[in-house]
Design a protein around this motif. Structure first.
Motif, PDB file in Angstrom:
ATOM      1  N   ASN A  50      32.918  58.445 -11.864  1.00  0.00           N
ATOM      2  CA  ASN A  50      32.811  58.597 -13.316  1.00  0.00           C
ATOM      3  C   ASN A  50      31.448  59.128 -13.731  1.00  0.00           C
ATOM      4  N   ASN A  51      30.729  59.714 -12.797  1.00  0.00           N
ATOM      5  CA  ASN A  51      29.374  60.213 -13.035  1.00  0.00           C
ATOM      6  C   ASN A  51      28.405  59.128 -13.475  1.00  0.00           C
ATOM      7  N   ASN A  52      28.748  57.911 -13.198  1.00  0.00           N
ATOM      8  CA  ASN A  52      27.843  56.800 -13.456  1.00  0.00           C
ATOM      9  C   ASN A  52      27.131  56.472 -12.154  1.00  0.00           C
ATOM     10  N   SER A  53      25.896  56.164 -12.257  1.00  0.00           N
ATOM     11  CA  SER A  53      25.187  55.731 -11.062  1.00  0.00           C
ATOM     12  C   SER A  53      24.165  54.685 -11.454  1.00  0.00           C
ATOM     13  N   PHE A  54      23.852  53.870 -10.525  1.00  0.00           N
ATOM     14  CA  PHE A  54      22.842  52.843 -10.706  1.00  0.00           C
ATOM     15  C   PHE A  54      21.927  52.944  -9.506  1.00  0.00           C
ATOM     16  N   LYS A  55      20.676  53.304  -9.759  1.00  0.00           N
ATOM     17  CA  LYS A  55      19.743  53.544  -8.662  1.00  0.00           C
ATOM     18  C   LYS A  55      18.789  52.365  -8.510  1.00  0.00           C
ATOM     19  N   ILE A  56      18.716  51.882  -7.290  1.00  0.00           N
ATOM     20  CA  ILE A  56      17.784  50.815  -6.945  1.00  0.00           C
ATOM     21  C   ILE A  56      16.815  51.370  -5.912  1.00  0.00           C
ATOM     22  N   VAL A  57      15.536  51.228  -6.173  1.00  0.00           N
ATOM     23  CA  VAL A  57      14.520  51.606  -5.196  1.00  0.00           C
ATOM     24  C   VAL A  57      13.917  50.324  -4.657  1.00  0.00           C
ATOM     25  N   GLN A  58      13.915  50.208  -3.350  1.00  0.00           N
ATOM     26  CA  GLN A  58      13.310  49.058  -2.689  1.00  0.00           C
ATOM     27  C   GLN A  58      12.011  49.504  -2.037  1.00  0.00           C
ATOM     28  N   ILE A  59      10.949  48.792  -2.333  1.00  0.00           N
ATOM     29  CA  ILE A  59       9.659  49.062  -1.708  1.00  0.00           C
ATOM     30  C   ILE A  59       9.309  47.830  -0.895  1.00  0.00           C
ATOM     31  N   SER A  60       9.212  48.029   0.388  1.00  0.00           N
ATOM     32  CA  SER A  60       8.950  46.911   1.288  1.00  0.00           C
ATOM     33  C   SER A  60       7.826  47.274   2.243  1.00  0.00           C
ATOM     34  N   ASP A  61       7.039  46.279   2.583  1.00  0.00           N
ATOM     35  CA  ASP A  61       5.975  46.463   3.580  1.00  0.00           C
ATOM     36  C   ASP A  61       5.033  47.607   3.218  1.00  0.00           C
ATOM     37  N   LEU A  62       4.650  47.659   1.971  1.00  0.00           N
ATOM     38  CA  LEU A  62       3.701  48.669   1.515  1.00  0.00           C
ATOM     39  C   LEU A  62       2.341  48.468   2.188  1.00  0.00           C
ATOM     40  N   HIS A  63       1.944  47.213   2.360  1.00  0.00           N
ATOM     41  CA  HIS A  63       0.659  46.865   2.995  1.00  0.00           C
ATOM     42  C   HIS A  63      -0.469  47.720   2.432  1.00  0.00           C
ATOM     43  N   LEU A  64      -0.503  47.811   1.111  1.00  0.00           N
ATOM     44  CA  LEU A  64      -1.498  48.642   0.452  1.00  0.00           C
ATOM     45  C   LEU A  64      -2.896  48.104   0.740  1.00  0.00           C
ATOM     46  N   LYS A  65      -3.693  48.913   1.376  1.00  0.00           N
ATOM     47  CA  LYS A  65      -5.057  48.514   1.720  1.00  0.00           C
ATOM     48  C   LYS A  65      -6.032  48.931   0.625  1.00  0.00           C
ATOM     49  N   LYS A  66      -5.767  50.069   0.011  1.00  0.00           N
ATOM     50  CA  LYS A  66      -6.541  50.569  -1.116  1.00  0.00           C
ATOM     51  C   LYS A  66      -5.685  51.630  -1.782  1.00  0.00           C
ATOM     52  N   PHE A  67      -6.041  51.947  -3.002  1.00  0.00           N
ATOM     53  CA  PHE A  67      -5.303  53.008  -3.669  1.00  0.00           C
ATOM     54  C   PHE A  67      -5.774  54.324  -3.069  1.00  0.00           C
ATOM     55  N   ASN A  68      -4.837  55.113  -2.564  1.00  0.00           N
ATOM     56  CA  ASN A  68      -5.182  56.383  -1.923  1.00  0.00           C
ATOM     57  C   ASN A  68      -4.065  57.401  -2.168  1.00  0.00           C
ATOM     58  N   ASN A  69      -4.155  58.543  -1.494  1.00  0.00           N
ATOM     59  CA  ASN A  69      -3.137  59.593  -1.652  1.00  0.00           C
ATOM     60  C   ASN A  69      -1.755  59.112  -1.262  1.00  0.00           C
ATOM     61  N   ARG A  70      -1.673  58.292  -0.231  1.00  0.00           N
ATOM     62  CA  ARG A  70      -0.378  57.753   0.214  1.00  0.00           C
ATOM     63  C   ARG A  70       0.265  56.940  -0.906  1.00  0.00           C
ATOM     64  N   ASN A  82      13.938  58.350 -10.373  1.00  0.00           N
ATOM     65  CA  ASN A  82      14.374  57.829 -11.661  1.00  0.00           C
ATOM     66  C   ASN A  82      15.298  56.611 -11.502  1.00  0.00           C
ATOM     67  N   PRO A  83      14.793  55.563 -10.869  1.00  0.00           N
ATOM     68  CA  PRO A  83      15.654  54.404 -10.614  1.00  0.00           C
ATOM     69  C   PRO A  83      15.889  53.563 -11.864  1.00  0.00           C
ATOM     70  N   ASN A  84      16.978  52.795 -11.826  1.00  0.00           N
ATOM     71  CA  ASN A  84      17.233  51.817 -12.872  1.00  0.00           C
ATOM     72  C   ASN A  84      16.419  50.546 -12.624  1.00  0.00           C
ATOM     73  N   VAL A  85      16.205  50.246 -11.351  1.00  0.00           N
ATOM     74  CA  VAL A  85      15.481  49.039 -10.951  1.00  0.00           C
ATOM     75  C   VAL A  85      14.637  49.358  -9.725  1.00  0.00           C
ATOM     76  N   VAL A  86      13.444  48.775  -9.666  1.00  0.00           N
ATOM     77  CA  VAL A  86      12.604  48.835  -8.475  1.00  0.00           C
ATOM     78  C   VAL A  86      12.422  47.402  -8.001  1.00  0.00           C
ATOM     79  N   VAL A  87      12.636  47.174  -6.716  1.00  0.00           N
ATOM     80  CA  VAL A  87      12.422  45.838  -6.154  1.00  0.00           C
ATOM     81  C   VAL A  87      11.360  45.916  -5.064  1.00  0.00           C
TER      82      VAL A  87
END
Length: 155
Positions: A50-70, A82-87
């Motif tokens: 039906n052209n409906n979608s629900f987008k979930i983005v999962q971010i796991s194990d980012l282990h962000l050490k500092k804000f950088n280009n990555r 363009n997710p509906n939800v980020v977890v």
């Protein structure tokens, strides 16, 4: 008595072990931290047709050490999806000192997108200030799902 054949065999084993160890280190510290994987799963044919979608983005194990280009690249890619939800499913940071960089990372994500987070073992091991982490998440429309955060929601 060590024969020439046994010496070569031992040298080969030592060399193979050393190369394997070096490749493992290379993978663990250079390749894996820079992997960004997007997979798409269609859960319900009728819903999707039906052209409906629900987008979930999962971010796991980012282990962000500092804000950088990555970190900036990951934020840009998440916004492009363009997710509906980020977890956030744990291990976003490794140390308390990294909260400022994580705050900056979260600031790049679309604030209108609902976000939910849980803590991973690294946040617990680091002794992250839950009050501060909860406040940072809340600033960017993210709810930290933890017993402490729920009990102290209006503190």
């Amino acid at each position: 008595m060590v024969t020439k054949k046994n010496k070569r065999k031992r040298l080969f084993i030592l060399l193979a072990t050393t190369v394997s160890f070096c490749l493992l280190i290379l993978y663990a510290f250079i390749i894996e931290p820079n992997r960004f994987v997007v997979t798409r799963h269609q859960l319900n044919q009728q819903f999707a047709s039906n052209n409906n979608s629900f987008k979930i983005v999962q971010i796991s194990d980012l282990h962000l050490k500092k804000f950088n280009n990555r970190a900036q690249h990951i934020a840009e890619q998440v916004n492009k999806l363009n997710p509906n939800v980020v977890v956030f499913t744990g291990d976003s940071i490794d140390k308390v000192e990294q909260l400022d960089g994580f705050d900056r990372f979260l600031s790049l994500l679309n604030k209108q997108t609902a976000k939910y987070a849980i803590m991973g073992n690294w946040e617990y091991w680091a002794g992250v200030d839950l009050k501060r982490l909860t406040k940072i998440y809340a600033t960017y429309n993210c709810r930290l799902l933890s017993r402490w955060a729920e009990e102290n929601r209006n503190v």
